[in-house]
Design an enzyme around this catalytic site. Structure first.
Site, PDB file in Angstrom:
ATOM      1  N   LYS A   1       0.831  -1.212   0.000  1.00 60.08           N
ATOM      2  CA  LYS A   1       0.000   0.000   0.000  1.00 60.08           C
ATOM      3  C   LYS A   1       0.864   1.260   0.000  1.00 60.08           C
ATOM      4  O   LYS A   1       0.604   2.195  -0.752  1.00 60.08           O
ATOM      5  CB  LYS A   1      -0.927   0.044   1.227  1.00 60.08           C
ATOM      6  CG  LYS A   1      -1.947  -1.068   1.292  1.00 60.08           C
ATOM      7  CD  LYS A   1      -2.953  -0.843   2.408  1.00 60.08           C
ATOM      8  CE  LYS A   1      -2.345  -0.788   3.797  1.00 60.08           C
ATOM      9  NZ  LYS A   1      -1.763  -2.076   4.258  1.00 60.08           N
TER      10      LYS A   1
ATOM     11  N   ARG B   1      -9.529   0.911   9.046  1.00 57.52           N
ATOM     12  CA  ARG B   1      -9.119  -0.474   9.326  1.00 57.52           C
ATOM     13  C   ARG B   1     -10.215  -1.252  10.053  1.00 57.52           C
ATOM     14  O   ARG B   1     -10.020  -2.425  10.353  1.00 57.52           O
ATOM     15  CB  ARG B   1      -7.877  -0.459  10.213  1.00 57.52           C
ATOM     16  CG  ARG B   1      -6.558  -0.676   9.458  1.00 57.52           C
ATOM     17  CD  ARG B   1      -5.464  -0.567  10.503  1.00 57.52           C
ATOM     18  NE  ARG B   1      -4.243  -1.232  10.208  1.00 57.52           N
ATOM     19  CZ  ARG B   1      -3.177  -0.655   9.672  1.00 57.52           C
ATOM     20  NH1 ARG B   1      -3.223   0.577   9.263  1.00 57.52           N
ATOM     21  NH2 ARG B   1      -2.052  -1.330   9.519  1.00 57.52           N
TER      22      ARG B   1
ATOM     23  N   ARG C   1      11.821  -7.279   3.842  1.00 59.13           N
ATOM     24  CA  ARG C   1      11.857  -5.831   4.044  1.00 59.13           C
ATOM     25  C   ARG C   1      12.632  -5.506   5.329  1.00 59.13           C
ATOM     26  O   ARG C   1      13.462  -4.599   5.342  1.00 59.13           O
ATOM     27  CB  ARG C   1      10.416  -5.296   4.144  1.00 59.13           C
ATOM     28  CG  ARG C   1      10.338  -3.819   4.457  1.00 59.13           C
ATOM     29  CD  ARG C   1       8.920  -3.293   4.289  1.00 59.13           C
ATOM     30  NE  ARG C   1       8.140  -3.427   5.505  1.00 59.13           N
ATOM     31  CZ  ARG C   1       6.838  -3.155   5.598  1.00 59.13           C
ATOM     32  NH1 ARG C   1       6.175  -2.756   4.519  1.00 59.13           N
ATOM     33  NH2 ARG C   1       6.196  -3.284   6.729  1.00 59.13           N
TER      34      ARG C   1
ATOM     35  N   ARG D   1      11.561  -2.559  12.106  1.00 59.55           N
ATOM     36  CA  ARG D   1      10.454  -1.925  12.818  1.00 59.55           C
ATOM     37  C   ARG D   1      10.051  -2.843  13.959  1.00 59.55           C
ATOM     38  O   ARG D   1      10.014  -4.058  13.791  1.00 59.55           O
ATOM     39  CB  ARG D   1       9.262  -1.755  11.861  1.00 59.55           C
ATOM     40  CG  ARG D   1       9.230  -0.420  11.187  1.00 59.55           C
ATOM     41  CD  ARG D   1       8.199  -0.389  10.073  1.00 59.55           C
ATOM     42  NE  ARG D   1       6.834  -0.692  10.523  1.00 59.55           N
ATOM     43  CZ  ARG D   1       5.772  -0.579   9.724  1.00 59.55           C
ATOM     44  NH1 ARG D   1       5.904  -0.163   8.489  1.00 59.55           N
ATOM     45  NH2 ARG D   1       4.567  -0.870  10.173  1.00 59.55           N
TER      46      ARG D   1
ATOM     47  N   ARG E   1      -0.760  -9.145  13.249  1.00 54.42           N
ATOM     48  CA  ARG E   1      -1.287  -8.076  12.391  1.00 54.42           C
ATOM     49  C   ARG E   1      -2.154  -8.661  11.275  1.00 54.42           C
ATOM     50  O   ARG E   1      -3.174  -8.093  10.903  1.00 54.42           O
ATOM     51  CB  ARG E   1      -0.134  -7.257  11.792  1.00 54.42           C
ATOM     52  CG  ARG E   1       0.661  -6.505  12.851  1.00 54.42           C
ATOM     53  CD  ARG E   1       1.842  -5.796  12.245  1.00 54.42           C
ATOM     54  NE  ARG E   1       1.439  -4.564  11.596  1.00 54.42           N
ATOM     55  CZ  ARG E   1       2.048  -4.014  10.566  1.00 54.42           C
ATOM     56  NH1 ARG E   1       3.088  -4.598  10.013  1.00 54.42           N
ATOM     57  NH2 ARG E   1       1.631  -2.894  10.060  1.00 54.42           N
TER      58      ARG E   1
HETATM   59  P1  AMP Z   1       0.832   0.654   9.234  1.00 51.39           P
HETATM   60  O1  AMP Z   1       2.061   1.454   9.059  1.00 51.39           O
HETATM   61  O2  AMP Z   1      -0.349   1.197   8.441  1.00 51.39           O
HETATM   62  O3  AMP Z   1       1.028  -0.815   9.024  1.00 51.39           O
HETATM   63  O4  AMP Z   1       0.390   0.830  10.763  1.00 51.39           O
HETATM   64  C1  AMP Z   1       1.228   0.434  11.835  1.00 51.39           C
HETATM   65  C2  AMP Z   1       0.413   0.284  13.103  1.00 51.39           C
HETATM   66  O5  AMP Z   1      -0.207   1.539  13.437  1.00 51.39           O
HETATM   67  C3  AMP Z   1      -0.756  -0.695  13.026  1.00 51.39           C
HETATM   68  O6  AMP Z   1      -0.358  -2.027  13.242  1.00 51.39           O
HETATM   69  C4  AMP Z   1      -1.661  -0.177  14.139  1.00 51.39           C
HETATM   70  O7  AMP Z   1      -1.166  -0.529  15.414  1.00 51.39           O
HETATM   71  C5  AMP Z   1      -1.498   1.334  13.989  1.00 51.39           C
HETATM   72  N1  AMP Z   1      -2.482   1.889  13.036  1.00 51.39           N
HETATM   73  C6  AMP Z   1      -2.240   2.483  11.828  1.00 51.39           C
HETATM   74  N2  AMP Z   1      -3.376   2.850  11.231  1.00 51.39           N
HETATM   75  C7  AMP Z   1      -4.383   2.472  12.064  1.00 51.39           C
HETATM   76  C8  AMP Z   1      -5.805   2.538  11.998  1.00 51.39           C
HETATM   77  N3  AMP Z   1      -6.436   3.074  10.923  1.00 51.39           N
HETATM   78  N4  AMP Z   1      -6.508   2.049  13.048  1.00 51.39           N
HETATM   79  C9  AMP Z   1      -5.901   1.515  14.122  1.00 51.39           C
HETATM   80  N5  AMP Z   1      -4.573   1.403  14.243  1.00 51.39           N
HETATM   81  C10 AMP Z   1      -3.807   1.870  13.225  1.00 51.39           C
END
Ligand code: AMP
Length: 189
Positions: free
Chosen positions: A13, A88, A127, A135, A146
């Site tokens: 994404k 999400r 990655r 990370r 996740r």
């Molecule tokens: P990402 O970089 O989008 O994979 O997000 C990393 C982490 O941030 C996720 O695993 C969640 O813990 C938190 N996070 C990001 N976006 C959301 C969202 N829309 N709702 C809830 N938690 C989020």
């Protein structure tokens, strides 16, 4: 152009959002990036979010919805935006509907990047290894969590947006260029 990119962690994404950003000259709005920024800046929000994110669980709907609403009000989103990692949950998607209605704007489409879960685990491990900057949420156990969270809470958004006539799906297992071309095609159709 106002878009949502939907897909499990590691589907690409972020990569596709950056390509779309250039193509349409609109910003990428990543809730994950905003939350990581808050952690780095050691804000109250960041401190609340860190533990949840390290486990691979979701930050509360109220927190992320407030972040997105404020971000959409910034001047650079006048011509559109790409939502990456939001919504999400169904609750977030419903809140987004209300939010956009209040702001007098509408979504143009929701692009689902479809991928195979096991292949994703390999992709994310690569990655992590290549970046050298692992990370905290990129280890395998957290990644599996996740993916479980995605299946349970985020995957229902596919039907949610399909029912609204907004869903456009592409095969995310192809190369970055092929996925990008497929997204261009579905957005033009
Ligand atoms: P990402 O970089 O989008 O994979 O997000 C990393 C982490 O941030 C996720 O695993 C969640 O813990 C938190 N996070 C990001 N976006 C959301 C969202 N829309 N709702 C809830 N938690 C989020």
């Amino acid at each position: 152009m106002r878009l949502i990119l939907l897909g499990p962690p590691g589907a690409g994404k972020g990569t596709q959002a950056k390509i779309l950003m250039e193509r349409y000259a609109i910003p990428q709005l990543s809730t994950g990036d905003i939350l990581r920024g808050a952690i780095a800046a050691q804000t109250v929000l960041g401190m609340q979010a860190k533990e949840v994110m390290d486990r691979g669980d979701l930050v509360s709907d109220d927190i992320v919805c407030a972040i997105v609403s404020e971000r959409i009000d910034e001047a650079d989103t006048a011509n559109g935006f790409i939502l990456d990692g939001f919504p999400r949950t169904i609750g977030q998607a419903e809140a987004l509907d209300r939010m956009l209605e209040e702001k007098g704007i509408a979504l143009d489409g929701v692009v689902e990047i479809k991928v195979d879960a096991e292949a994703l685990i390999d992709r994310i491990k690569t990655r992590a290894a290549e970046s050298g900057q692992v990370r905290a949420d990129d280890n395998e156990e957290v990644l599996r969590n996740r993916l479980d969270v995605y299946r349970a809470q985020t995957a229902p958004l596919v039907d949610f947006y399909e029912n609204k006539g907004l869903l456009k799906s592409v095969d995310g297992m192809a190369s970055i260029e092929e996925v990008s071309a497929a997204i261009e095609r579905v957005l033009a159709s």
